[in-house]
Design a protein around this motif. Sequence first.
Motif, PDB file in Angstrom:
ATOM      1  N   TYR A 185       6.353  36.949  35.535  1.00 59.07           N
ATOM      2  CA  TYR A 185       5.161  36.156  35.212  1.00 59.07           C
ATOM      3  C   TYR A 185       4.354  36.831  34.102  1.00 59.07           C
ATOM      4  N   GLN A 186       4.133  38.131  34.237  1.00 59.92           N
ATOM      5  CA  GLN A 186       3.362  38.869  33.234  1.00 59.92           C
ATOM      6  C   GLN A 186       4.094  38.912  31.901  1.00 59.92           C
ATOM      7  N   GLN A 187       5.411  39.057  31.939  1.00 60.29           N
ATOM      8  CA  GLN A 187       6.189  39.075  30.700  1.00 60.29           C
ATOM      9  C   GLN A 187       6.133  37.723  29.984  1.00 60.29           C
ATOM     10  N   ILE A 188       6.184  36.663  30.765  1.00 58.20           N
ATOM     11  CA  ILE A 188       6.133  35.318  30.185  1.00 58.20           C
ATOM     12  C   ILE A 188       4.810  35.103  29.456  1.00 58.20           C
ATOM     13  N   LEU A 189       3.710  35.516  30.046  1.00 56.30           N
ATOM     14  CA  LEU A 189       2.398  35.324  29.429  1.00 56.30           C
ATOM     15  C   LEU A 189       2.264  36.085  28.120  1.00 56.30           C
ATOM     16  N   LEU A 190       3.050  37.137  27.952  1.00 53.67           N
ATOM     17  CA  LEU A 190       3.012  37.927  26.720  1.00 53.67           C
ATOM     18  C   LEU A 190       3.975  37.411  25.652  1.00 53.67           C
ATOM     19  N   SER A 191       4.821  36.459  26.029  1.00 49.37           N
ATOM     20  CA  SER A 191       5.803  35.940  25.070  1.00 49.37           C
ATOM     21  C   SER A 191       5.127  34.973  24.108  1.00 49.37           C
ATOM     22  N   ASP A 192       5.690  34.841  22.913  1.00 49.45           N
ATOM     23  CA  ASP A 192       5.117  33.930  21.929  1.00 49.45           C
ATOM     24  C   ASP A 192       5.748  32.541  21.982  1.00 49.45           C
ATOM     25  N   TRP A 193       6.739  32.359  22.822  1.00 45.30           N
ATOM     26  CA  TRP A 193       7.452  31.079  22.863  1.00 45.30           C
ATOM     27  C   TRP A 193       7.424  30.423  24.249  1.00 45.30           C
ATOM     28  N   GLY A 194       7.182  31.194  25.314  1.00 44.45           N
ATOM     29  CA  GLY A 194       7.330  30.647  26.660  1.00 44.45           C
ATOM     30  C   GLY A 194       6.088  30.665  27.519  1.00 44.45           C
ATOM     31  N   LYS A 195       4.906  30.833  26.908  1.00 43.01           N
ATOM     32  CA  LYS A 195       3.673  30.966  27.693  1.00 43.01           C
ATOM     33  C   LYS A 195       3.426  29.772  28.613  1.00 43.01           C
ATOM     34  N   ASP A 196       3.798  28.582  28.137  1.00 40.99           N
ATOM     35  CA  ASP A 196       3.498  27.381  28.916  1.00 40.99           C
ATOM     36  C   ASP A 196       4.249  27.317  30.247  1.00 40.99           C
TER      37      ASP A 196
ATOM     38  N   ASP B 139      18.084  41.957  30.341  1.00 38.58           N
ATOM     39  CA  ASP B 139      16.792  42.107  31.017  1.00 38.58           C
ATOM     40  C   ASP B 139      15.613  41.553  30.233  1.00 38.58           C
ATOM     41  N   ILE B 140      15.897  40.728  29.243  1.00 42.48           N
ATOM     42  CA  ILE B 140      14.834  40.082  28.459  1.00 42.48           C
ATOM     43  C   ILE B 140      14.868  38.579  28.726  1.00 42.48           C
ATOM     44  N   ILE B 141      13.715  37.992  28.984  1.00 47.47           N
ATOM     45  CA  ILE B 141      13.637  36.556  29.248  1.00 47.47           C
ATOM     46  C   ILE B 141      13.935  35.782  27.974  1.00 47.47           C
ATOM     47  N   VAL B 142      14.877  34.855  28.056  1.00 43.76           N
ATOM     48  CA  VAL B 142      15.250  34.080  26.869  1.00 43.76           C
ATOM     49  C   VAL B 142      15.123  32.566  27.079  1.00 43.76           C
ATOM     50  N   ALA B 143      14.919  32.138  28.332  1.00 43.64           N
ATOM     51  CA  ALA B 143      14.766  30.712  28.616  1.00 43.64           C
ATOM     52  C   ALA B 143      14.169  30.560  30.001  1.00 43.64           C
ATOM     53  N   GLY B 144      13.626  29.386  30.271  1.00 38.25           N
ATOM     54  CA  GLY B 144      13.067  29.173  31.597  1.00 38.25           C
ATOM     55  C   GLY B 144      12.718  27.721  31.860  1.00 38.25           C
ATOM     56  N   ALA B 145      12.601  27.403  33.132  1.00 41.42           N
ATOM     57  CA  ALA B 145      12.103  26.108  33.599  1.00 41.42           C
ATOM     58  C   ALA B 145      11.123  26.414  34.719  1.00 41.42           C
ATOM     59  N   SER B 146       9.920  25.857  34.602  1.00 43.25           N
ATOM     60  CA  SER B 146       8.884  26.267  35.532  1.00 43.25           C
ATOM     61  C   SER B 146       7.853  25.156  35.716  1.00 43.25           C
ATOM     62  N   SER B 147       6.771  25.490  36.406  1.00 46.43           N
ATOM     63  CA  SER B 147       5.699  24.545  36.703  1.00 46.43           C
ATOM     64  C   SER B 147       4.656  24.548  35.589  1.00 46.43           C
TER      65      SER B 147
ATOM     66  N   ILE C  46       7.521  19.690  35.393  1.00 44.08           N
ATOM     67  CA  ILE C  46       8.420  20.700  34.836  1.00 44.08           C
ATOM     68  C   ILE C  46       8.144  20.977  33.364  1.00 44.08           C
ATOM     69  N   GLU C  47       8.127  22.248  33.032  1.00 41.14           N
ATOM     70  CA  GLU C  47       8.064  22.736  31.654  1.00 41.14           C
ATOM     71  C   GLU C  47       9.346  23.512  31.381  1.00 41.14           C
ATOM     72  N   VAL C  48       9.981  23.239  30.246  1.00 46.17           N
ATOM     73  CA  VAL C  48      11.221  23.936  29.879  1.00 46.17           C
ATOM     74  C   VAL C  48      11.054  24.538  28.492  1.00 46.17           C
ATOM     75  N   ASP C  49      11.377  25.811  28.361  1.00 41.05           N
ATOM     76  CA  ASP C  49      11.277  26.484  27.066  1.00 41.05           C
ATOM     77  C   ASP C  49      12.472  27.416  26.876  1.00 41.05           C
ATOM     78  N   THR C  50      12.902  27.553  25.637  1.00 41.38           N
ATOM     79  CA  THR C  50      13.992  28.468  25.295  1.00 41.38           C
ATOM     80  C   THR C  50      13.632  29.210  24.018  1.00 41.38           C
ATOM     81  N   LYS C  51      13.864  30.494  24.008  1.00 42.82           N
ATOM     82  CA  LYS C  51      13.641  31.288  22.801  1.00 42.82           C
ATOM     83  C   LYS C  51      14.511  30.727  21.679  1.00 42.82           C
TER      84      LYS C  51
END
Length: 257
Positions: free
Chosen positions: A138-149, A173-181, A191-196
């Motif tokens: 969660y903390q890493q996502i908030l610091l990303s420039d592409w996946g904050k949402d 060990d680096i987040i490169v994509a996600g699907a979340s609330s 659903i929010e979907v983002d990919t680096k």
Amino acid sequence: MVIYDVQDRASIAQLFLSCDKTFIQSYFQGYMGKGYVDDLNNPKSALIIIGEFYFFAGTENYHLASFKPSSYHSNFAIMVPPNQQWATLIEKIYASNAQKITRYAFKNNTLFDINKLEKIVLQLPSEYQLKLIDNTLYQQILLSDWGKDLCANFKSYKEFKLRGIGVVALKNDIIVAGASSYAAYKNGIEIEVDTKETERRKGLALICSAKLIMTCLDKNIYPNWDAHNEASLNLAQKLGYHLDKNYFAYIIGYCCL
């Protein structure tokens, strides 16, 4: 004209009766979002802001349509007019800074094919791994420039853990994509979907989404999908969603005003 913060959510519920966006349940159930009105005692016009979405209701109102709260820090907004009168007003106020787009709403009673979703998840390439979003992620996502949402609309990880849910794909060990609330409400999420950018077109968005849907179903949470563009529309249909209708919205570029 003064714009007022809504003090009692029930006071504007009547104005939003015709709004079919599941989204606004997040606000009326007290999960997230802010409400604004033209008059506290007898509101004729109202605005609900959830994340970057502006939902209008009631009589079109210049001051509400042009309103940007001091607490709002995004450089754009997605305004959803309930009718042509609000749409015309938005176009008049923002002119060339209002980009009209088509979005796609899906039926919210999808019966998902679990076997199909499982097969999609099994397509994950060996160099990636899937994980549910925990505090560290969660903390890493908030610091990303592409996946904050993926997490940004929750005030804290504590709130996300209580009301949200999300899945990410990691590579080395680096987040490169996600699907979340993007938003959450009782027994459901948006659903929010983002990919680096460097990891796109590898099926990661599809795989993360399939895993998220399966996880939601296990928890009796409905994973609602509202597509921003045709790519998102196609992705949703691969997962089993059925299109309900198209609707239009406006992307407002605040950085250009």
